[in-house]
Design a protein around this motif. Sequence first.
Motif, PDB file in Angstrom:
ATOM      1  N   THR A 124      49.468  -8.016  49.644  1.00 10.63           N
ATOM      2  CA  THR A 124      50.069  -7.439  47.928  1.00 10.63           C
ATOM      3  C   THR A 124      49.836  -8.587  47.367  1.00 10.63           C
ATOM      4  O   THR A 124      50.384 -10.042  47.412  1.00 10.63           O
ATOM      5  CB  THR A 124      51.425  -7.074  48.367  1.00 10.63           C
ATOM      6  OG1 THR A 124      51.047  -5.983  49.574  1.00 10.63           O
ATOM      7  CG2 THR A 124      51.771  -6.891  47.472  1.00 10.63           C
ATOM      8  N   VAL A 125      49.497  -8.589  46.173  1.00 11.92           N
ATOM      9  CA  VAL A 125      49.701  -9.008  44.547  1.00 11.92           C
ATOM     10  C   VAL A 125      50.173  -9.284  43.455  1.00 11.92           C
ATOM     11  O   VAL A 125      50.723  -7.769  43.258  1.00 11.92           O
ATOM     12  CB  VAL A 125      48.609  -9.795  44.358  1.00 11.92           C
ATOM     13  CG1 VAL A 125      48.315 -10.764  43.362  1.00 11.92           C
ATOM     14  CG2 VAL A 125      46.500  -9.877  45.029  1.00 11.92           C
ATOM     15  N   ILE A 180      51.913  -9.286  39.852  1.00 14.97           N
ATOM     16  CA  ILE A 180      51.392 -10.078  38.929  1.00 14.97           C
ATOM     17  C   ILE A 180      52.822  -9.807  37.792  1.00 14.97           C
ATOM     18  O   ILE A 180      53.204  -9.080  37.779  1.00 14.97           O
ATOM     19  CB  ILE A 180      50.539  -8.707  37.967  1.00 14.97           C
ATOM     20  CG1 ILE A 180      49.405  -8.843  38.605  1.00 14.97           C
ATOM     21  CG2 ILE A 180      49.916  -8.951  36.352  1.00 14.97           C
ATOM     22  CD1 ILE A 180      48.584  -7.648  38.035  1.00 14.97           C
ATOM     23  N   ARG A 231      46.031  -5.591  36.691  1.00 19.92           N
ATOM     24  CA  ARG A 231      46.384  -4.152  37.945  1.00 19.92           C
ATOM     25  C   ARG A 231      44.567  -2.927  38.636  1.00 19.92           C
ATOM     26  O   ARG A 231      45.341  -3.084  40.451  1.00 19.92           O
ATOM     27  CB  ARG A 231      47.616  -3.026  37.902  1.00 19.92           C
ATOM     28  CG  ARG A 231      47.485  -1.841  38.844  1.00 19.92           C
ATOM     29  CD  ARG A 231      48.631  -1.339  38.370  1.00 19.92           C
ATOM     30  NE  ARG A 231      49.332  -0.399  37.456  1.00 19.92           N
ATOM     31  CZ  ARG A 231      47.985  -0.415  36.827  1.00 19.92           C
ATOM     32  NH1 ARG A 231      47.343   0.933  38.239  1.00 19.92           N
ATOM     33  NH2 ARG A 231      48.232   0.739  35.705  1.00 19.92           N
ATOM     34  N   LEU A 291      42.573  -5.947  40.279  1.00 19.17           N
ATOM     35  CA  LEU A 291      43.190  -6.152  42.062  1.00 19.17           C
ATOM     36  C   LEU A 291      43.536  -4.725  42.556  1.00 19.17           C
ATOM     37  O   LEU A 291      42.883  -5.161  43.947  1.00 19.17           O
ATOM     38  CB  LEU A 291      44.201  -7.152  41.921  1.00 19.17           C
ATOM     39  CG  LEU A 291      44.040  -8.259  41.519  1.00 19.17           C
ATOM     40  CD1 LEU A 291      44.956  -9.014  40.971  1.00 19.17           C
ATOM     41  CD2 LEU A 291      42.773  -9.481  41.490  1.00 19.17           C
ATOM     42  N   THR A 292      43.571  -3.898  42.064  1.00 15.65           N
ATOM     43  CA  THR A 292      43.691  -2.162  42.891  1.00 15.65           C
ATOM     44  C   THR A 292      42.256  -2.176  43.287  1.00 15.65           C
ATOM     45  O   THR A 292      41.418  -1.532  44.643  1.00 15.65           O
ATOM     46  CB  THR A 292      43.948  -1.765  42.018  1.00 15.65           C
ATOM     47  OG1 THR A 292      45.372  -1.991  42.390  1.00 15.65           O
ATOM     48  CG2 THR A 292      44.163   0.032  43.221  1.00 15.65           C
ATOM     49  N   VAL A 307      49.389  -3.731  44.870  1.00 13.05           N
ATOM     50  CA  VAL A 307      49.534  -4.588  43.779  1.00 13.05           C
ATOM     51  C   VAL A 307      50.900  -3.922  43.531  1.00 13.05           C
ATOM     52  O   VAL A 307      51.203  -3.103  42.978  1.00 13.05           O
ATOM     53  CB  VAL A 307      48.780  -4.514  42.154  1.00 13.05           C
ATOM     54  CG1 VAL A 307      49.345  -5.492  41.129  1.00 13.05           C
ATOM     55  CG2 VAL A 307      47.317  -5.224  42.980  1.00 13.05           C
ATOM     56  N   THR A 356      53.891  -4.973  40.156  1.00 15.56           N
ATOM     57  CA  THR A 356      54.285  -5.914  38.514  1.00 15.56           C
ATOM     58  C   THR A 356      55.777  -6.052  38.388  1.00 15.56           C
ATOM     59  O   THR A 356      56.613  -5.690  38.431  1.00 15.56           O
ATOM     60  CB  THR A 356      53.379  -5.411  37.291  1.00 15.56           C
ATOM     61  OG1 THR A 356      53.889  -3.949  37.610  1.00 15.56           O
ATOM     62  CG2 THR A 356      51.758  -4.565  38.137  1.00 15.56           C
TER      63      THR A 356
END
Length: 131
Positions: free
Chosen positions: A3-4, A6, A18, A21-22, A28, A30
């Motif tokens: 999981t990132v 942003i 998003r 990266l998805t 993701v 945000t």
Amino acid sequence: MSTVLIADDDTDISDILRRILTRAGLAVLTAADGLDALTTAAAALPDLILTDLDMPRMDGLQLCTAIRATPQTAAIPVAVFSGSLLPGDPRPATALACRAWLKPLTNSALIAGVHELLAAGRHRHTPAHPC
């Protein structure tokens, strides 16, 4: 799945990141500014935080410093990205950011950098060893 998070106040940039990266197989989250990102990071404990530098309420450097000062989030890798950074700017390293990327960044460079930071995983950050 990693999981990132942003953090960017520009919704167009946030949406583009998003999507990129998805498509790279990442989950993701945000946040619209650093303060929202700090709250989200504490609740979700993402594997990586990507933050813009210039945001209202709490900028990316303040966010990085706050992440490092909070025990449950201190080991999360943080990358700062901005169009207002100059090469060699020492501020991200002083805030213990793992990376500083200049906008614009190619999709392939972004994905490669994200995967590198995710592979490094959570780790301790100190002024002697920011990342």
